[in-house]
Design a protein around this motif. Structure first.
Motif, PDB file in Angstrom:
ATOM      1  N   ALA A 416       7.567   6.292  36.758  1.00 21.71           N
ATOM      2  CA  ALA A 416       6.544   5.324  36.357  1.00 21.71           C
ATOM      3  C   ALA A 416       5.229   5.588  37.085  1.00 21.71           C
ATOM      4  CB  ALA A 416       7.032   3.903  36.628  1.00 21.71           C
ATOM      5  N   LEU A 417       5.311   5.908  38.381  1.00 27.15           N
ATOM      6  CA  LEU A 417       4.098   6.214  39.134  1.00 27.15           C
ATOM      7  C   LEU A 417       3.450   7.488  38.608  1.00 27.15           C
ATOM      8  CD1 LEU A 417       2.124   5.731  41.446  1.00 27.15           C
ATOM      9  CD2 LEU A 417       3.709   6.944  42.964  1.00 27.15           C
ATOM     10  N   ALA A 418       4.268   8.491  38.331  1.00 17.21           N
ATOM     11  CA  ALA A 418       3.724   9.741  37.801  1.00 17.21           C
ATOM     12  C   ALA A 418       3.049   9.520  36.460  1.00 17.21           C
ATOM     13  CB  ALA A 418       4.840  10.777  37.668  1.00 17.21           C
ATOM     14  N   LEU A 419       3.623   8.691  35.618  1.00 17.02           N
ATOM     15  CA  LEU A 419       3.014   8.401  34.317  1.00 17.02           C
ATOM     16  C   LEU A 419       1.678   7.685  34.500  1.00 17.02           C
ATOM     17  CD1 LEU A 419       3.396   8.452  31.221  1.00 17.02           C
ATOM     18  CD2 LEU A 419       4.431   6.176  31.428  1.00 17.02           C
ATOM     19  N   SER A 420       1.631   6.730  35.423  1.00 13.39           N
ATOM     20  CA  SER A 420       0.382   6.018  35.701  1.00 13.39           C
ATOM     21  C   SER A 420      -0.690   6.961  36.227  1.00 13.39           C
ATOM     22  CB  SER A 420       0.651   4.896  36.715  1.00 13.39           C
ATOM     23  OG  SER A 420      -0.548   4.272  37.114  1.00 13.39           O
ATOM     24  N   GLU A 421      -0.302   7.856  37.140  1.00 17.56           N
ATOM     25  CA  GLU A 421      -1.254   8.824  37.677  1.00 17.56           C
ATOM     26  C   GLU A 421      -1.720   9.800  36.588  1.00 17.56           C
ATOM     27  OE1 GLU A 421      -2.524   9.444  41.243  1.00 17.56           O
ATOM     28  OE2 GLU A 421      -2.337   7.364  40.606  1.00 17.56           O
ATOM     29  N   ALA A 422      -0.795  10.219  35.733  1.00 14.41           N
ATOM     30  CA  ALA A 422      -1.166  11.126  34.645  1.00 14.41           C
ATOM     31  C   ALA A 422      -2.181  10.478  33.722  1.00 14.41           C
ATOM     32  CB  ALA A 422       0.080  11.538  33.862  1.00 14.41           C
ATOM     33  N   SER A 423      -1.988   9.206  33.416  1.00 10.08           N
ATOM     34  CA  SER A 423      -2.933   8.491  32.561  1.00 10.08           C
ATOM     35  C   SER A 423      -4.311   8.448  33.203  1.00 10.08           C
ATOM     36  CB  SER A 423      -2.417   7.069  32.310  1.00 10.08           C
ATOM     37  OG  SER A 423      -3.325   6.341  31.514  1.00 10.08           O
ATOM     38  N   ALA A 424      -4.347   8.145  34.501  1.00 14.62           N
ATOM     39  CA  ALA A 424      -5.632   8.070  35.203  1.00 14.62           C
ATOM     40  C   ALA A 424      -6.294   9.438  35.300  1.00 14.62           C
ATOM     41  CB  ALA A 424      -5.412   7.482  36.600  1.00 14.62           C
ATOM     42  N   LEU A 425      -5.526  10.470  35.610  1.00 14.81           N
ATOM     43  CA  LEU A 425      -6.107  11.796  35.810  1.00 14.81           C
ATOM     44  C   LEU A 425      -6.536  12.435  34.496  1.00 14.81           C
ATOM     45  CD1 LEU A 425      -3.746  13.283  38.546  1.00 14.81           C
ATOM     46  CD2 LEU A 425      -5.955  12.167  38.839  1.00 14.81           C
ATOM     47  N   LEU A 426      -5.801  12.169  33.424  1.00 13.71           N
ATOM     48  CA  LEU A 426      -6.128  12.755  32.129  1.00 13.71           C
ATOM     49  C   LEU A 426      -7.107  11.913  31.325  1.00 13.71           C
ATOM     50  CD1 LEU A 426      -2.548  13.989  31.184  1.00 13.71           C
ATOM     51  CD2 LEU A 426      -4.515  15.427  31.783  1.00 13.71           C
ATOM     52  N   GLY A 427      -7.336  10.686  31.776  1.00 15.16           N
ATOM     53  CA  GLY A 427      -8.344   9.842  31.131  1.00 15.16           C
ATOM     54  C   GLY A 427      -7.933   9.292  29.786  1.00 15.16           C
ATOM     55  N   VAL A 428      -6.622   9.157  29.548  1.00  9.48           N
ATOM     56  CA  VAL A 428      -6.141   8.602  28.282  1.00  9.48           C
ATOM     57  C   VAL A 428      -5.031   7.594  28.576  1.00  9.48           C
ATOM     58  CG1 VAL A 428      -6.710  10.677  26.967  1.00  9.48           C
ATOM     59  CG2 VAL A 428      -4.439  10.455  27.969  1.00  9.48           C
ATOM     60  N   PRO A 429      -4.886   6.557  27.745  1.00  9.50           N
ATOM     61  CA  PRO A 429      -3.793   5.608  27.938  1.00  9.50           C
ATOM     62  C   PRO A 429      -2.450   6.286  27.671  1.00  9.50           C
ATOM     63  CG  PRO A 429      -5.492   4.697  26.500  1.00  9.50           C
ATOM     64  CD  PRO A 429      -5.782   6.161  26.641  1.00  9.50           C
ATOM     65  N   LEU A 430      -1.529   6.119  28.592  1.00  9.87           N
ATOM     66  CA  LEU A 430      -0.176   6.646  28.421  1.00  9.87           C
ATOM     67  C   LEU A 430       0.802   5.505  28.682  1.00  9.87           C
ATOM     68  CD1 LEU A 430      -0.490  10.088  30.293  1.00  9.87           C
ATOM     69  CD2 LEU A 430      -0.391   9.712  27.823  1.00  9.87           C
ATOM     70  N   PRO A 431       1.104   4.711  27.650  1.00  8.21           N
ATOM     71  CA  PRO A 431       2.010   3.568  27.839  1.00  8.21           C
ATOM     72  C   PRO A 431       3.421   4.026  28.166  1.00  8.21           C
ATOM     73  CG  PRO A 431       1.549   3.912  25.506  1.00  8.21           C
ATOM     74  CD  PRO A 431       0.632   4.839  26.259  1.00  8.21           C
ATOM     75  N   ALA A 432       4.210   3.108  28.680  1.00  8.48           N
ATOM     76  CA  ALA A 432       5.582   3.440  29.059  1.00  8.48           C
ATOM     77  C   ALA A 432       6.366   4.004  27.878  1.00  8.48           C
ATOM     78  CB  ALA A 432       6.275   2.194  29.615  1.00  8.48           C
ATOM     79  N   ALA A 433       6.045   3.549  26.674  1.00  9.36           N
ATOM     80  CA  ALA A 433       6.763   4.017  25.489  1.00  9.36           C
ATOM     81  C   ALA A 433       6.512   5.489  25.188  1.00  9.36           C
ATOM     82  CB  ALA A 433       6.365   3.170  24.272  1.00  9.36           C
ATOM     83  N   SER A 434       5.452   6.076  25.763  1.00 10.16           N
ATOM     84  CA  SER A 434       5.150   7.488  25.508  1.00 10.16           C
ATOM     85  C   SER A 434       6.041   8.421  26.319  1.00 10.16           C
ATOM     86  CB  SER A 434       3.679   7.782  25.818  1.00 10.16           C
ATOM     87  OG  SER A 434       3.417   7.651  27.212  1.00 10.16           O
ATOM     88  N   LEU A 435       6.736   7.881  27.319  1.00  7.42           N
ATOM     89  CA  LEU A 435       7.585   8.706  28.173  1.00  7.42           C
ATOM     90  C   LEU A 435       8.927   8.954  27.494  1.00  7.42           C
ATOM     91  CD1 LEU A 435       8.089  10.134  30.878  1.00  7.42           C
ATOM     92  CD2 LEU A 435       8.883   7.940  31.790  1.00  7.42           C
ATOM     93  N   VAL A 436       9.181  10.214  27.138  1.00  9.32           N
ATOM     94  CA  VAL A 436      10.440  10.595  26.496  1.00  9.32           C
ATOM     95  C   VAL A 436      11.512  10.862  27.548  1.00  9.32           C
ATOM     96  CG1 VAL A 436      11.566  12.275  24.974  1.00  9.32           C
ATOM     97  CG2 VAL A 436       9.187  11.586  24.544  1.00  9.32           C
ATOM     98  N   ALA A 437      11.127  11.613  28.583  1.00 10.55           N
ATOM     99  CA  ALA A 437      12.073  11.945  29.655  1.00 10.55           C
ATOM    100  C   ALA A 437      11.282  12.400  30.872  1.00 10.55           C
ATOM    101  CB  ALA A 437      13.046  13.036  29.205  1.00 10.55           C
ATOM    102  N   ALA A 438      11.924  12.328  32.033  1.00 12.96           N
ATOM    103  CA  ALA A 438      11.276  12.737  33.278  1.00 12.96           C
ATOM    104  C   ALA A 438      12.287  13.378  34.196  1.00 12.96           C
ATOM    105  CB  ALA A 438      10.625  11.542  33.970  1.00 12.96           C
ATOM    106  N   GLU A 439      11.806  14.262  35.035  1.00 10.24           N
ATOM    107  CA  GLU A 439      12.652  14.913  36.047  1.00 10.24           C
ATOM    108  C   GLU A 439      11.869  15.029  37.340  1.00 10.24           C
ATOM    109  OE1 GLU A 439      12.611  17.913  37.751  1.00 10.24           O
ATOM    110  OE2 GLU A 439      14.710  18.069  38.342  1.00 10.24           O
ATOM    111  N   ARG A 440      12.535  14.749  38.429  1.00 11.16           N
ATOM    112  CA  ARG A 440      11.895  14.757  39.737  1.00 11.16           C
ATOM    113  C   ARG A 440      12.554  15.816  40.611  1.00 11.16           C
ATOM    114  NH1 ARG A 440      12.959   9.526  43.510  1.00 11.16           N
ATOM    115  NH2 ARG A 440      11.409   9.845  45.140  1.00 11.16           N
ATOM    116  N   SER A 441      11.740  16.650  41.234  1.00 10.83           N
ATOM    117  CA  SER A 441      12.284  17.655  42.143  1.00 10.83           C
ATOM    118  C   SER A 441      11.546  17.592  43.465  1.00 10.83           C
ATOM    119  CB  SER A 441      12.169  19.059  41.536  1.00 10.83           C
ATOM    120  OG  SER A 441      10.825  19.385  41.249  1.00 10.83           O
ATOM    121  N   ARG A 442      12.282  17.890  44.542  1.00 13.32           N
ATOM    122  CA  ARG A 442      11.721  17.888  45.884  1.00 13.32           C
ATOM    123  C   ARG A 442      11.897  19.276  46.490  1.00 13.32           C
ATOM    124  NH1 ARG A 442      15.188  13.356  45.895  1.00 13.32           N
ATOM    125  NH2 ARG A 442      14.120  11.336  45.974  1.00 13.32           N
ATOM    126  N   TYR A 443      10.908  19.722  47.230  1.00 16.68           N
ATOM    127  CA  TYR A 443      11.094  20.972  47.955  1.00 16.68           C
ATOM    128  C   TYR A 443      10.216  20.989  49.187  1.00 16.68           C
ATOM    129  CZ  TYR A 443       6.869  22.407  45.375  1.00 16.68           C
ATOM    130  OH  TYR A 443       5.602  22.471  44.836  1.00 16.68           O
TER     131      TYR A 443
END
Length: 504
Positions: A416-443
């Motif tokens: 959810a945070l990544a989607l919010s940041e993506a919306s802000a950085l890309l300058g377009v609304p990205l509602p929660a419904a636009s998220l199809v799938a997500a994957e998180r990796s740490r390194y």
């Protein structure tokens, strides 16, 4: 000069030589391959359930994607040479043309990254795309660099201090800091000028200004006499894990014993050789417990005797394993290695079809919780085709001295945070419904070679390792980050070790 051993003697020695490689990142895979290529008996032990290290694959709603490194720097040609050896040349692709953007600019918001600079340092501070970011006051302050007396020029170690003193804090904070944070996960004040931008200090002394030095280096690169600092990148159709798959297949052909989910607990000298003890992974219930109590005298299948060991883990693990065998590594603290989190989003977002912010976005430090974003379907044609009309966006969190904002979140909250940041950085609304799938990796990101003091620390560690018979250490913490540095270093270190084992 001693006479070289006969080929038959070398072949016999190789066949009798046992090598254990600890760690299955690219450095470990390559080192194992180099030893196996001459007939050595090689076992590779990887602690996690998959080899590849920072190169990883994920699948989002049927779309196979990189979830770690997605490209390689072309400098030196070493990675291309490896890909050619593995028959992957036809998979190499360049990123799509398109400018990246900068977000979080005070009073401006977002703007395209300027062209014609070096690590964010402009050759012309009055250039429209530069002035838009630093303003008229910033441009005039940067221009002072051109008229300052040459006597004020000296050899500056810190990139940030050099830029601030010559061209002002706006150039450092709004242009250079986003680049070093995005590329090195580090503040420009911690970046070594001579490593990140070879020749810049010398050009500054010769030309008399920092902006003039940038232009001189770019002009030299344009003539083909040298390459500009910084790196062009390429990728692979299907993702960088295609490289890992090819290496694993090659290791199988060379009869290397690759074992995953086998963390090493103990590494010690055993006479003229080594003893390696891996953790007992008990997944067979009572049978495993019974095996652990076996007193038949037969060697435990998780204990290995070796003539040589190659340690290919991250720095903290390597220093811990080698604490007894190489005391010099025990007395030096490991470098700060930030934990980076990357959240990959698959989006149903037609508003992104026009690539509103080009191929990606860097951020002014402190302006956003994300440090960078890559619009993968705009950057790579193969990703666009694979995604089938949807969009792939990768959002990065964390930097040196700054924990990832997602570190304490669960996966849903991180997405959810990544989607919010993506919306802000890309300058377009990205509602929660636009998220199809997500994957998180740490390194864990090893300290880049460009960090001040990194070169001396790495040289000291490598010298201590090379004094120890039958030992090599490879990987980003000694080679520097990125395949362009890890690949040739792993090959060279494995070659040094096998020469000592077979020739000396």
């Amino acid at each position: 000069m001693a006479e070289a051993p006969a080929p038959a003697v070398l072949a016999a020695r190789a066949a009798e030589t046992r090598v254990v490689v600890i760690g299955g990142g690219i450095g470990g895979l390559l080192a194992a391959r180099e030893c196996a290529k001459v007939g050595m008996r090689v076992t590779l032990l990887e602690a996690t359930d998959a080899v590849g290290g920072a190169i990883r694959r994920t699948e989002l709603d049927g779309v196979a994607l990189d979830s770690g490194a997605e490209s390689f720097a072309t400098r030196g040609g070493h990675v291309r040479t490896l890909l050619a050896e593995l028959g992957l040349t036809d998979r190499i692709v360049a990123p799509a043309a398109g400018r990246a953007w900068l977000a979080g600019i005070p009073g401006v918001g977002a703007a395209p990254l300027p062209v014609g600079g070096l690590l964010g340092i402009p050759a012309n501070p009055f250039q429209d795309d530069v002035r838009r970011i630093i303003g008229w006051s910033g441009a005039w302050r940067a221009y002072v660099d051109r008229v300052r007396p040459p006597l004020t020029i000296g050899h500056q170690l810190s990139l940030g201090r050099l830029v601030a003193s010559r061209m002002g804090v706006k150039v450092r904070d709004r242009l250079v800091a986003p680049v070093t944070t995005g590329v090195y996960s580090a503040s420009p004040d911690d970046v070594d000028v001579d490593v990140a931008a070879p020749g810049l200090n010398a050009a500054l002394t010769r030309v008399g200004s920092l902006s003039g030095a940038v232009q001189a280096l770019r002009d030299t690169a344009a003539t083909g006499a040298a390459k500009a600092p910084g790196a062009a990148v390429e990728g692979l159709v299907g993702g960088m894990t295609v490289l890992v798959d090819a290496l694993v297949a090659d290791l199988a052909r060379l009869e290397v014993d690759v074992r995953t989910a086998t963390p090493v607990e103990l590494l010690s000298r055993d006479g003229s050789g080594w003893r390696v003890v891996a953790a007992q992974v008990a997944d067979a219930g009572e049978d495993a417990a019974a095996d652990s109590d076996d007193d038949s005298g037969e060697p435990d299948e998780n204990e290995f005797d070796a003539d040589a060991v190659i340690v290919a883990t991250e720095e903290h693990a390597a220093r811990a394993l080698l604490a007894e065998a190489v005391p010099a590594l025990r007395t030096a603290d490991a470098a700060e290695a930030p934990q980076i989190e990357l959240v990959t989003l698959l989006l149903d977002a037609p508003a992104l079809d026009a690539a509103p912010r080009g191929t990606g976005v860097l951020t002014v430090p402190g302006s956003h919780t994300a440090k960078a974003l890559t619009h993968s379907t705009a950057k790579w044609d193969w990703v666009r085709q694979t995604a089938g009309g949807r969009h792939v966006v990768r959002v990065s969190f964390g930097a040196q001295g700054e924990p990832a904002a997602t570190a304490e979140l669960d996966d849903d909250a991180a997405a959810a945070l990544a989607l919010s940041e993506a919306s802000a950085l890309l300058g377009v609304p990205l509602p929660a419904a636009s998220l199809v799938a997500a994957e998180r990796s740490r390194y864990i990101q090893s300290q880049p070679a460009s960090i001040i003091g990194s070169g001396e620390r790495r040289s000291a560690a490598r010298a201590a390792v090379q004094k120890t018979p039958g030992l090599a250490v490879v990987g980003a913490w000694l080679a520097g980050t990125g395949l362009a540095q890890v690949v040739p270093d792993a090959v060279a270190e494995a070659d040094r070790l096998r020469r000592a084992l077979l020739w000396d």
